[in-house]
Design an enzyme around this catalytic site. Structure first.
Site, mmCIF file in Angstrom:
data_model
loop_
_atom_site.group_PDB
_atom_site.id
_atom_site.type_symbol
_atom_site.label_atom_id
_atom_site.label_comp_id
_atom_site.label_asym_id
_atom_site.label_seq_id
_atom_site.Cartn_x
_atom_site.Cartn_y
_atom_site.Cartn_z
ATOM 1 N N ARG A 1 64.730 96.715 6.675
ATOM 2 C CA ARG A 1 63.344 96.990 6.260
ATOM 3 C C ARG A 1 63.285 97.606 4.863
ATOM 4 O O ARG A 1 64.104 98.465 4.534
ATOM 5 C CB ARG A 1 62.718 98.025 7.214
ATOM 6 C CG ARG A 1 62.250 97.433 8.462
ATOM 7 C CD ARG A 1 61.116 98.173 9.086
ATOM 8 N NE ARG A 1 61.378 99.542 9.500
ATOM 9 C CZ ARG A 1 60.836 100.067 10.595
ATOM 10 N NH1 ARG A 1 60.057 99.345 11.368
ATOM 11 N NH2 ARG A 1 61.069 101.316 10.913
ATOM 12 N N ARG B 1 67.403 108.298 16.774
ATOM 13 C CA ARG B 1 66.081 107.897 17.274
ATOM 14 C C ARG B 1 66.183 107.017 18.507
ATOM 15 O O ARG B 1 65.375 107.118 19.416
ATOM 16 C CB ARG B 1 65.300 107.175 16.183
ATOM 17 C CG ARG B 1 64.751 108.148 15.169
ATOM 18 C CD ARG B 1 64.025 107.431 14.071
ATOM 19 N NE ARG B 1 62.898 106.669 14.587
ATOM 20 C CZ ARG B 1 61.714 106.641 14.014
ATOM 21 N NH1 ARG B 1 61.477 107.344 12.945
ATOM 22 N NH2 ARG B 1 60.753 105.901 14.521
HETATM 23 P P1 AMP Z 1 56.728 105.878 13.476
HETATM 24 O O1 AMP Z 1 56.113 105.286 12.257
HETATM 25 O O2 AMP Z 1 55.925 105.622 14.719
HETATM 26 O O3 AMP Z 1 58.158 105.463 13.617
HETATM 27 O O4 AMP Z 1 56.710 107.476 13.285
HETATM 28 C C1 AMP Z 1 57.354 108.109 12.181
HETATM 29 C C2 AMP Z 1 57.604 109.572 12.494
HETATM 30 O O5 AMP Z 1 56.360 110.257 12.730
HETATM 31 C C3 AMP Z 1 58.428 109.840 13.733
HETATM 32 O O6 AMP Z 1 59.810 109.781 13.475
HETATM 33 C C4 AMP Z 1 58.008 111.274 14.064
HETATM 34 O O7 AMP Z 1 58.615 112.191 13.179
HETATM 35 C C5 AMP Z 1 56.522 111.241 13.757
HETATM 36 N N1 AMP Z 1 55.743 110.795 14.938
HETATM 37 C C6 AMP Z 1 54.994 109.656 15.036
HETATM 38 N N2 AMP Z 1 54.397 109.574 16.237
HETATM 39 C C7 AMP Z 1 54.783 110.691 16.922
HETATM 40 C C8 AMP Z 1 54.510 111.186 18.236
HETATM 41 N N3 AMP Z 1 53.722 110.528 19.097
HETATM 42 N N4 AMP Z 1 55.097 112.362 18.597
HETATM 43 C C9 AMP Z 1 55.875 113.041 17.754
HETATM 44 N N5 AMP Z 1 56.180 112.622 16.521
HETATM 45 C C10 AMP Z 1 55.636 111.464 16.094
#
Ligand code: AMP
Length: 225
Positions: A123, A167
């Site tokens: 990506r 992750r």
């Molecule tokens: P994503 O784009 O969904 O991969 O989210 C990027 C980052 O945002 C994640 O690695 C977390 O640090 C934070 N994040 C997003 N959604 C959540 C959630 N529901 N709970 C906790 N952290 C979140």
């Protein structure tokens, strides 16, 4: 009114599938990760609170996440419904969500870890306008440069092999209970996300009895996530 949650590991196509659904069904696409990245980029107070966690791919605290989701849904700009992406990420968030909102379905995108690694490490993101690229499926015309604005393409800070491994581990331990909780309400559809994006979209629409996806439609523009 249509209200969905989309769950899936990083790289499973949540953002892409959500954008395709939102685009012609007039749903509001709410990505919690995009909201956090927006704040980090603009150096807001919230951005300062979450910057380190987002860069490390660690979960932001539940209270903060719940406030963000509540505030976003309270805007009530979703006349035709919404699709929420990246939330809930653990059991507590799922319980909060189920107590506060009713939803029509959970789209669960399933992708083997090996394929996640292959996709995520390819990506790229434009550092200027936020446009997404993928060195497997959507290469830029000029290597390392955005087709739209010429900005430099970079990897998301949390798309490194080390962060990805952490992750994936975290995802599996936390998301399985969420899927189970939703499954008890019987509206989870698990969809094989290995197929190409149009095929995955068609499957989602068939399984949720939605109008068919018309591939001739212009591609929705996705900015990061
Ligand atoms: P994503 O784009 O969904 O991969 O989210 C990027 C980052 O945002 C994640 O690695 C977390 O640090 C934070 N994040 C997003 N959604 C959540 C959630 N529901 N709970 C906790 N952290 C979140």
């Amino acid at each position: 009114m249509r209200k969905y949650v989309i769950l899936g590991v990083q790289g499973s196509g949540k953002g892409t599938q959500s954008a395709m659904l939102a685009d012609d069904l007039d749903l509001v696409h709410i990505s919690v990760g995009d909201i956090f990245r927006w704040h980090v980029k603009r150096h807001t107070k919230l951005g300062a609170q979450v910057r380190r966690l987002v860069a490390a791919g660690e979960l932001v605290g539940d209270d903060l996440v719940e406030d963000v989701v509540r505030d976003r849904l309270q805007l009530h700009d979703w006349n035709y419904g919404f699709i929420i992406d990246g939330f809930p990420r653990n059991r507590r968030q799922a319980e909060f969500f189920l107590e506060s909102y009713d939803i029509d379905g959970v789209i669960h995108l399933d992708l083997p870890d090996e394929e996640v690694r292959r996709r995520v490490l390819a990506r790229r993101l434009c550092s200027r306008c936020g446009m997404d690229y993928n060195l497997i499926a959507h290469r830029p015309e000029t290597e390392g440069r955005c087709d739209v604005c010429g900005g430099e393409l970079v990897s998301r800070e949390d798309d490194s092999p080390e962060v990805l491994a952490r992750r994936l581990e975290e995802y599996h331990s936390k998301i399985d209970p969420v899927v189970e909780l939703f499954r008890r309400k019987e509206y989870v559809m698990t969809i094989d996300a290995r197929a190409d994006k149009a095929a995955v979209q068609r499957t989602i629409r068939t399984r949720f009895n939605l109008p068919p996806y018309l591939p001739s439609q212009e591609e929705p523009v996705r900015l990061s996530g």
